[in-house]
Every structure is written in C-alpha cells, then in structure tokens.
Design a protein around this motif. Structure first.
Motif, mmCIF file in Angstrom:
data_model
loop_
_atom_site.group_PDB
_atom_site.id
_atom_site.type_symbol
_atom_site.label_atom_id
_atom_site.label_comp_id
_atom_site.label_asym_id
_atom_site.label_seq_id
_atom_site.Cartn_x
_atom_site.Cartn_y
_atom_site.Cartn_z
ATOM 1 N N THR A 81 1.975 -12.677 -8.615
ATOM 2 C CA THR A 81 2.197 -14.108 -8.543
ATOM 3 C C THR A 81 2.967 -14.593 -9.746
ATOM 4 O O THR A 81 2.973 -15.764 -10.058
ATOM 5 C CB THR A 81 0.863 -14.854 -8.489
ATOM 6 N N GLY A 82 3.606 -13.701 -10.439
ATOM 7 C CA GLY A 82 4.363 -14.109 -11.598
ATOM 8 C C GLY A 82 3.661 -13.705 -12.868
ATOM 9 O O GLY A 82 4.280 -13.486 -13.882
ATOM 10 N N SER A 83 2.333 -13.569 -12.802
ATOM 11 C CA SER A 83 1.603 -13.171 -13.992
ATOM 12 C C SER A 83 1.497 -11.653 -14.057
ATOM 13 O O SER A 83 1.169 -11.103 -15.090
ATOM 14 C CB SER A 83 0.203 -13.770 -13.983
ATOM 15 N N GLY A 84 1.781 -10.963 -12.963
ATOM 16 C CA GLY A 84 1.606 -9.517 -12.935
ATOM 17 C C GLY A 84 0.181 -9.149 -12.590
ATOM 18 O O GLY A 84 -0.189 -7.989 -12.577
ATOM 19 N N LEU A 85 -0.629 -10.167 -12.346
ATOM 20 C CA LEU A 85 -2.046 -9.923 -12.081
ATOM 21 C C LEU A 85 -2.442 -10.348 -10.684
ATOM 22 O O LEU A 85 -3.578 -10.143 -10.267
ATOM 23 C CB LEU A 85 -2.898 -10.697 -13.095
ATOM 24 N N GLY A 86 -1.505 -10.962 -9.962
ATOM 25 C CA GLY A 86 -1.836 -11.545 -8.665
ATOM 26 C C GLY A 86 -2.507 -10.577 -7.709
ATOM 27 O O GLY A 86 -3.558 -10.868 -7.157
ATOM 28 N N LEU A 87 -1.900 -9.401 -7.533
ATOM 29 C CA LEU A 87 -2.444 -8.463 -6.556
ATOM 30 C C LEU A 87 -3.697 -7.772 -7.068
ATOM 31 O O LEU A 87 -4.584 -7.443 -6.289
ATOM 32 C CB LEU A 87 -1.392 -7.425 -6.164
ATOM 33 N N SER A 88 -3.789 -7.568 -8.392
ATOM 34 C CA SER A 88 -5.029 -6.956 -8.876
ATOM 35 C C SER A 88 -6.176 -7.957 -8.747
ATOM 36 O O SER A 88 -7.313 -7.569 -8.481
ATOM 37 C CB SER A 88 -4.899 -6.438 -10.307
ATOM 38 N N LEU A 89 -5.873 -9.244 -8.891
ATOM 39 C CA LEU A 89 -6.911 -10.252 -8.643
ATOM 40 C C LEU A 89 -7.329 -10.241 -7.175
ATOM 41 O O LEU A 89 -8.516 -10.362 -6.859
ATOM 42 C CB LEU A 89 -6.408 -11.641 -9.022
ATOM 43 N N VAL A 90 -6.341 -10.070 -6.294
ATOM 44 C CA VAL A 90 -6.663 -9.970 -4.869
ATOM 45 C C VAL A 90 -7.667 -8.833 -4.661
ATOM 46 O O VAL A 90 -8.706 -8.998 -4.026
ATOM 47 C CB VAL A 90 -5.386 -9.708 -4.035
ATOM 48 N N ALA A 91 -7.340 -7.668 -5.263
ATOM 49 C CA ALA A 91 -8.214 -6.498 -5.098
ATOM 50 C C ALA A 91 -9.603 -6.772 -5.672
ATOM 51 O O ALA A 91 -10.613 -6.407 -5.077
ATOM 52 C CB ALA A 91 -7.585 -5.280 -5.760
ATOM 53 N N GLU A 92 -9.653 -7.427 -6.847
ATOM 54 C CA GLU A 92 -10.957 -7.713 -7.479
ATOM 55 C C GLU A 92 -11.781 -8.672 -6.629
ATOM 56 O O GLU A 92 -12.971 -8.465 -6.408
ATOM 57 C CB GLU A 92 -10.762 -8.315 -8.874
ATOM 58 N N GLY A 130 -17.227 -7.171 -1.225
ATOM 59 C CA GLY A 130 -17.585 -5.952 -0.499
ATOM 60 C C GLY A 130 -16.536 -5.574 0.536
ATOM 61 O O GLY A 130 -16.816 -4.817 1.452
ATOM 62 N N GLY A 131 -15.335 -6.096 0.375
ATOM 63 C CA GLY A 131 -14.275 -5.799 1.342
ATOM 64 C C GLY A 131 -13.275 -4.797 0.789
ATOM 65 O O GLY A 131 -13.460 -4.239 -0.297
ATOM 66 N N ARG A 132 -12.215 -4.554 1.574
ATOM 67 C CA ARG A 132 -11.190 -3.584 1.179
ATOM 68 C C ARG A 132 -9.826 -4.235 1.298
ATOM 69 O O ARG A 132 -9.628 -5.133 2.102
ATOM 70 C CB ARG A 132 -11.216 -2.369 2.112
ATOM 71 N N VAL A 133 -8.892 -3.776 0.481
ATOM 72 C CA VAL A 133 -7.530 -4.283 0.588
ATOM 73 C C VAL A 133 -6.577 -3.096 0.526
ATOM 74 O O VAL A 133 -6.831 -2.135 -0.185
ATOM 75 C CB VAL A 133 -7.231 -5.310 -0.532
ATOM 76 N N TRP A 134 -5.537 -3.142 1.339
ATOM 77 C CA TRP A 134 -4.548 -2.072 1.280
ATOM 78 C C TRP A 134 -3.219 -2.625 1.784
ATOM 79 O O TRP A 134 -3.157 -3.734 2.303
ATOM 80 C CB TRP A 134 -4.991 -0.860 2.089
ATOM 81 N N VAL A 135 -2.174 -1.820 1.596
ATOM 82 C CA VAL A 135 -0.869 -2.243 2.080
ATOM 83 C C VAL A 135 -0.315 -1.141 2.965
ATOM 84 O O VAL A 135 -0.540 0.037 2.716
ATOM 85 C CB VAL A 135 0.075 -2.591 0.901
ATOM 86 N N GLU A 136 0.347 -1.528 4.039
ATOM 87 C CA GLU A 136 0.900 -0.542 4.966
ATOM 88 C C GLU A 136 2.227 -1.066 5.493
ATOM 89 O O GLU A 136 2.702 -2.115 5.076
ATOM 90 C CB GLU A 136 -0.092 -0.283 6.106
ATOM 91 N N SER A 137 2.811 -0.308 6.411
ATOM 92 C CA SER A 137 4.055 -0.771 7.027
ATOM 93 C C SER A 137 3.710 -1.788 8.097
ATOM 94 O O SER A 137 2.594 -1.825 8.600
ATOM 95 C CB SER A 137 4.798 0.391 7.665
ATOM 96 N N ARG A 138 4.684 -2.600 8.457
ATOM 97 C CA ARG A 138 4.455 -3.571 9.519
ATOM 98 C C ARG A 138 4.077 -2.874 10.816
ATOM 99 O O ARG A 138 4.525 -1.764 11.088
ATOM 100 C CB ARG A 138 5.728 -4.373 9.760
ATOM 101 N N GLY A 139 3.273 -3.561 11.615
ATOM 102 C CA GLY A 139 2.817 -2.957 12.864
ATOM 103 C C GLY A 139 3.946 -2.759 13.871
ATOM 104 O O GLY A 139 3.886 -1.883 14.726
ATOM 105 N N ASP A 140 5.020 -3.560 13.764
ATOM 106 C CA ASP A 140 6.037 -3.529 14.826
ATOM 107 C C ASP A 140 7.265 -2.711 14.453
ATOM 108 O O ASP A 140 8.338 -2.893 15.026
ATOM 109 C CB ASP A 140 6.441 -4.959 15.172
ATOM 110 N N ASP A 141 7.120 -1.804 13.450
ATOM 111 C CA ASP A 141 8.214 -0.902 13.080
ATOM 112 C C ASP A 141 9.423 -1.584 12.454
ATOM 113 O O ASP A 141 10.403 -0.925 12.131
ATOM 114 C CB ASP A 141 8.693 -0.075 14.295
ATOM 115 N N ARG A 142 9.342 -2.903 12.286
ATOM 116 C CA ARG A 142 10.448 -3.538 11.570
ATOM 117 C C ARG A 142 10.203 -3.375 10.089
ATOM 118 O O ARG A 142 9.083 -3.127 9.664
ATOM 119 C CB ARG A 142 10.535 -5.018 11.973
ATOM 120 N N PRO A 143 11.267 -3.459 9.266
ATOM 121 C CA PRO A 143 11.033 -3.316 7.827
ATOM 122 C C PRO A 143 10.161 -4.469 7.326
ATOM 123 O O PRO A 143 10.217 -5.572 7.867
ATOM 124 C CB PRO A 143 12.438 -3.362 7.229
ATOM 125 N N GLY A 144 9.381 -4.176 6.315
ATOM 126 C CA GLY A 144 8.508 -5.210 5.768
ATOM 127 C C GLY A 144 7.181 -4.622 5.383
ATOM 128 O O GLY A 144 6.819 -3.535 5.815
#
Lengths: 470, 226
Positions: A423-434, A440-454
């Motif tokens: 988010t500009g601070s460099g901490l945005g996604l690690s805060l998401v994970a925290e 008690g949830g999980r976070v991950w990143v993958e390719s788009r479901g529809d095979d388009r780039p993204g």
C-alpha cells in the motif's frame, strides 16, 4: 550418499537388530533343545528296549524246549512281556512267529541285521519301519536245543509325536521371542529417542513463533546439557525478538507526535495554497504526499509491531460478508471494483474484526489498483468451512517464485521496483497476512481463474458461529 | 463568532499547529497544556467542544474528562494512541462522545467537531412527545423523564435515545446508529454505540443490568421499547 540402511531411521534399525538377535537366539535354542531332547528320549527308550529284549530273549531260550510244537511256540510268543511299541519276532527252524495284527513281521526285518544275527552276533540297529523310526535288536539263541533266533522291534512313534509337539512349542516360542525382541527394540529406541522428539516439537513451536517455548528439564542427566543449551538458545532468541519488536513499536510511537504536528501544519499551508508562488505550491504538493505516505507507514508499522510484541487482539462482531465487502470496496481507493458473490454467501454472517478486515480489503484493492492495470473484481464464495474472498486484477500477475515472499515485509517484486504489491508502506500485504492469520484464516496469491493475465489474491476465513459474539 | 474549542495537549508544537489549523476553519481555540489548566479554563469560560489528549502529565485525560463531565454535557473528543486498545473504551466510559487516534489529519478533526456540534440541535422535529411506559422523551425541549423525574443526559446520549425512540420497536444496527448519531459510515467503531448504550442504561433503566427499555437484539443491534 546415505546407505539404504541409514535411510531406515534409527528406530527401525534398532528394532530390526533386536528382532534379528531374538530370531538367532530362538533358533539356536530350538535346535539345541530339540537335539538334546531327541537324543535323551532315544537313549532312554533304547535302554528300556534293550532290557526288555534281553529279558524276553532269555525267557524264550528257557521255554523253547525240544518238544515244543507250533502251538506251544505261539503261546511262548504271546506270553512275552512287552510294553507299548515293542514287538517280538521269533524264528524257529524255518518258521517265523509273530503276534497277530502286528506292525512288525519278517518282511520288515532288515537283511543286514538278519545276517549279523545268523552269524552269531547279538545286534541292535536303528532303522525305520513304514516310515516310523524303530530300534530292532536280534540274537541267535545258540544255547537252545533248537535252531532259533529272537528279534524285537521298538517302534518310536511316541518319541516322534513328543518331538513334533515339542518343536511346535519351540517354534511358537521362537516366533514370540522374535516379535517380542522387535517390540522391545522399538520401545527402547523410542524411549531413548523421546527426548529428541521433545526437542523437535520445541524447535517447531519456536519456529512457529511460540517464543516462550522451553524444554522440561529431563530426568536423565545425559540429556540435561542438551536441554539447558536449547533453553538458553530459546531464551536469547526470545529476548532479542522482543527487544526488536519493542524498539519498532517505540520508534513508531515516538514518531506520532511530530507527524501530528506535520499533518496540522501542512494543512495550514494548504489553506493558503492559492497565495503561494507556483514553485512553493509544487513543493507543498510533495510535502503533502510524503506526509500522508509517512503517516501510513507509521500506522502500518505500529499495527504490525503489535503482532510482533503479541498484543494484537481480535475485536470480533457479526459481519454480513457480502454487505461488508461491498462497503469496504465502496470506501476503498477503487469504489468501481465489481463485487460478485455466489448465492450461498448471501445470508452468510461471520464473526470478524471489522477494522482489521476492512484494512485487508482496502490493502488488497490498493494493491490491485497500483500494480494490476485495469478492472478489479472481488469475488465472494463458500469454501470448506470457510468464506473465500478473492481480488482479481488485470496486471501481469505474480511469478510462481514470488508468491510466498510477496507477503513478507517490505518485499519488492521482480519487475524493477515498479511492482511492490503493497500500500505504499511496503507493509500492506504483510498486514493482510497478519490480520487474516489472526482470524485463523489463510491468504495466498494465484493466477486468475479465467487464464487471462493477472493476479488473484485470495483470503479464506473460517465460518464460525457468529452467535458466539453479540 | 465561531465555536469555542478547548484543546488539552501537553506537546506545544502539536497544540500550536492544531490551533492554527482549527482557526483556519473558523473556530475560536483555547489551549491548555495540562488537565489542571484545562479545568481552570473551562471553569472560566465553557467551550463548545473539548479535545483531550489521554496521555497528559499529572492529571490524565480520563480524569479531565470525568471532571468536565461532572459539570457539563459539552461534547468531548478523546485523542488516543491506538484504536484497538482499551483506552478507547475507558475514554468513552469516562464520558467522551467520540475519539480520534494520533496522528490524524486536521480534516478528520474538524469533521468530528462538526458532527458533534450538529447533533447538539434536536433530532427529529416530527416527534414531539415520545412515551415508553414510565420513560418520557420530549425531543424539542431536550428533556427526558423517568417516572416523572427529569434525567440529565449528554447531548450524544440524548440524540441516541431520540433516534431509537423515533422509530420504537424497530431494531437499529450499530452501523445505522453510527451514521445517524455520529455521522460515521459503515466503518465507524461499534464500541461508540455500545458504550453510549451502556451509559444511557445506567441513567434511564431501573435495573441497568437487565434493561427494559433499551434492549440488545443479539447479532442485530438495539431497539427501544416500553
């Protein structure tokens, strides 16, 4: 290169050695036992047979008189005292006399023995009759007035029966001994290795962030030094991490007062912006941008340092997921992002911390806005006991190799600093994970479901019972 | 003449910059560098809104808040370190109407002040006299009576009660109350509502532990009934 033997593992190896030892021991014992038993049984029977043979031989010699006719001879044979398994056979002149229904007759006499006896020797041989081991003794009744020879056979089926019964027991005992030895080996190895299991569990729990993990002082003096040094390591690790976390927290805390002043002072300048020369206005613009970035950084640092010092706590409340996500998107930097949901989540209410979850959605949308060009789509669906919220962008996507580290603090993507996924601070996604982790949830990143780039950032939150919280 | 804002803050630089920013918005700002100073200044000339930093040397922000609350129903905004600490609830329980975290932009502060000042005026002109058993609310006059005796509410508590009473029996979610009473959107802090409801109950309920009028509807929000 480790041998196959070493790959087996210490416990398996110890068990195997114990089992082989047990097997060897029981086989040896079985062979020795059977051999001795057989020998002693045979000796014993042979002695008895020989005594009976001698007695009967003398008895025949005295009773076999010159005038004894066939009937008398049959009577003599019948009168002989025999115990079980003993069979008499008498030759007088050319006639052979045996008892009725006997298992022993002249056809079964080994010719060698007959020859030996007819030459005048008293002889005993071991042989088999119809597959049954037997001892046969014979003597030429030379002192008699008649031409006669006396034979007696001892059939040893009972000895064989006894021996096979004994070998059955010995075999069973051998198997039991082998299994017992293997079990003993396994148990002994586990006993010996159990402190290692404790160390492993403690190390894993340390690695998982349970910094106050310590080993119980072991009863065994051999292991005391291991546990002491492990605990020493854990203690210094904990101290150090806590010191670092406290430092980050205190620094951020101290930065808030000057930031407060900066925010208010720059606002006063903003109010007089129109009266400023253009150069000053440009400078003021830079000041504004960086003060808000700086403020965000300090807020994110404070937020994340609360996870580090362990004071982050959830303030849960019931949240209607779809409404919540719509509101979060509406208040984000991209209110135009589409929100799609499947029918099963329409009425879904979860128990969650609204402030934290709103930050999660806001950061993911921010991230998709900054690094994924084009439209953003937020999808809500039901997983296994979870509600799945996915944010899809139309950017270049995240290479496989970076999908884990993207959630690290201040991680920068590969594309030359342009991508940072934060988010500009460099901490945005690690805060998401925290935040997600705290739920008690999980976070991950993958390719788009529809095979388009993204990229497709996914969070899965447990669907608890919202009634637990008011 | 603008509204008077009393700011209680020990850091001179913050005090000065906040005064400048608020003065730009047209407010009349009185500064106090300690709790004792603040009470003195407030006694001499009451403000329309009081802004109190919780971390003060000597008398802390909670004590200042309680002391002012004893003599006035003036809207109070607490400035706390963090949103997720117990400070927020403690500040609200000490009588604050709202809170802000540090650092915040002056725009947020003036938005809060505007919302607090706005709600000093009566809510719904349509409802003249609301009666719920022995509980009686007269919105236009700002009067609440329980069994005939007038009860003194702060302006925020009063506004909250009138919102609930203007549509009796209807369940109001925290989000709706946050929007109507505090001017927050969906992401306002639900604890504002919870603590104010608690405060309201201690004043108008015969037995605050077992409320009869202001009832909690589990998972949904609150409603007012006779």
């Amino acid at each position: 290169m480790r041998s196959r033997w070493e790959r087996l593992g210490l416990r398996a190896r110890v068990s195997l050695v114990f089992a082989l030892g047990g097997l060897l021991l029981s086989v040896t014992l079985a062979l020795v036992t059977l051999g001795f038993t057989r020998q002693s049984l045979l000796d014993q029977r042979e002695d008895a047979a020989f005594a009976s043979f001698n007695g009967n031989g003398r008895s025949v010699q005295t009773q076999l008189t010159e005038e004894a006719d066939e009937a008398a001879i049959v009577a003599i044979v019948e009168s002989l005292s025999t115990s079980r398994g003993e069979f008499p056979l008498l030759r007088v002149d050319d006639l052979w006399f045996a008892r009725n229904n006997t298992r022993f007759s002249v056809e079964k006499l080994p010719p060698d023995l007959v020859m030996l006896v007819e030459e005048g020797n008293a002889a005993t041989i071991r042989t088999t009759i119809d597959g049954v081991p037997a001892i046969i003794s014979g003597i030429l009744l030379s002192n008699s007035t008649r031409d006669a020879a006396y034979f007696e056979a001892l059939l040893l089926d009972d000895v064989e029966n006894t021996l096979s019964a004994i070998s059955f027991v010995v075999l069973g005992a051998g198997v039991a001994t082998t299994l017992l030895a293997a079990a003993l080996g396994s148990w002994a190895a586990r006993r010996a290795l159990s402190p290692l299991g404790d160390v492993r569990r403690a190390a894993e729990s340390l690695a998982a962030g349970e910094l106050d993990t310590r080993l119980e002082p072991p009863a065994d003096a051999d292991l005391a030094s291991l546990s002491a040094s492990f605990n020493g390591m854990a203690r210094s690790l904990e101290d150090r991490i806590e010191r670092d976390a406290r430092f980050a927290s205190e620094v951020s805390h101290e930065l808030r007062s000057p930031l407060m002043t900066l925010n208010a002072a720059v606002e006063v300048l903003n109010n007089n912006r129109e009266a400023m020369p253009e150069r000053s206005q440009t400078a003021l613009g830079l000041l504004n941008d960086d003060i808000s970035r700086f403020t965000q950084l300090v807020e994110d640092l404070l937020e994340i340092s609360r996870f580090d010092v362990g004071t982050a706590s959830l303030q849960t409340q019931p949240l209607g997921v779809v409404e919540f996500v719509r509101q979060a998107v509406h208040h984000s930097t991209r209110p135009d992002a589409a929100v799609l949901s499947t029918p099963e989540v329409d009425e879904l209410v979860i128990s969650a911390d609204k402030r934290r979850l709103a930050q999660v959605i806001a950061n993911l949308i921010d991230n998709a806005d900054k690094y994924g060009d084009g439209a953003i789509e937020v999808q809500i669906s039901l997983g296994d006991d979870t509600v799945v919220i996915a944010v899809e962008d139309e950017g270049p996507g995240i290479p496989e190799a970076e999908r884990e580290v993207i959630f690290d603090r201040f991680s920068r993507g590969s594309a030359g600093g342009r991508r940072g996924y934060d988010t500009g601070s460099g901490l945005g996604l690690s805060l998401v994970a925290e935040h997600v982790g705290l739920h008690g949830g999980r976070v991950w990143v993958e390719s788009r479901g529809d095979d388009r780039p993204g990229a497709r950032f996914v969070i899965a939150l447990p669907v608890g019972d919202p009634e637990e919280h008011e | 003449m603008g509204h008077r804002i009393l700011t209680v803050e020990d850091d001179e630089r913050i005090r000065t910059s906040v005064r400048l920013a608020l003065e730009d918005e047209g407010y009349d700002v009185v500064e106090a560098e300690s709790g004792e100073d603040a009470l003195l200044a407030f006694g001499q000339d009451p403000a329309d809104v009081v802004l109190i930093d919780i971390m003060l040397p000597g008398m802390d922000g909670f004590e200042v808040c309680r002391a002012i609350r004893k003599i006035s129903d003036v809207p109070i905004v607490m400035v706390t370190a963090r949103a997720d600490t117990h400070d927020v609830v403690a500040g609200l329980e000490a009588g604050a109407d709202d809170y802000l975290t540090k650092p915040h932009a002056p725009k947020e502060l003036s938005a809060r002040i505007r919302a607090l000042l706005r709600r000093v005026r009566p809510a719904d002109p349509g409802a003249r006299h609301l009666v719920f058993g022995e509980l009686e609310i007269i919105p236009d006059e700002g009067v609440v009576r329980v069994a005939g005796d007038e009860v003194h509410l702060t302006k925020t508590e009063f506004r909250l009660l009138v919102e609930l009473g203007s549509n009796a029996g209807r369940v109001f979610s925290r989000e709706v109350l946050l929007e109507r009473v505090w001017g927050y959107g969906y992401f306002g802090d639900g604890r504002l509502v919870d603590v104010h409801i608690r405060r309201l109950r201690t004043k108008i309920e015969p037995d605050p532990a077992n409320p009869r009028h202001v009832v909690t509807v589990r998972g949904l929000g609150y409603k007012l009934q006779a």
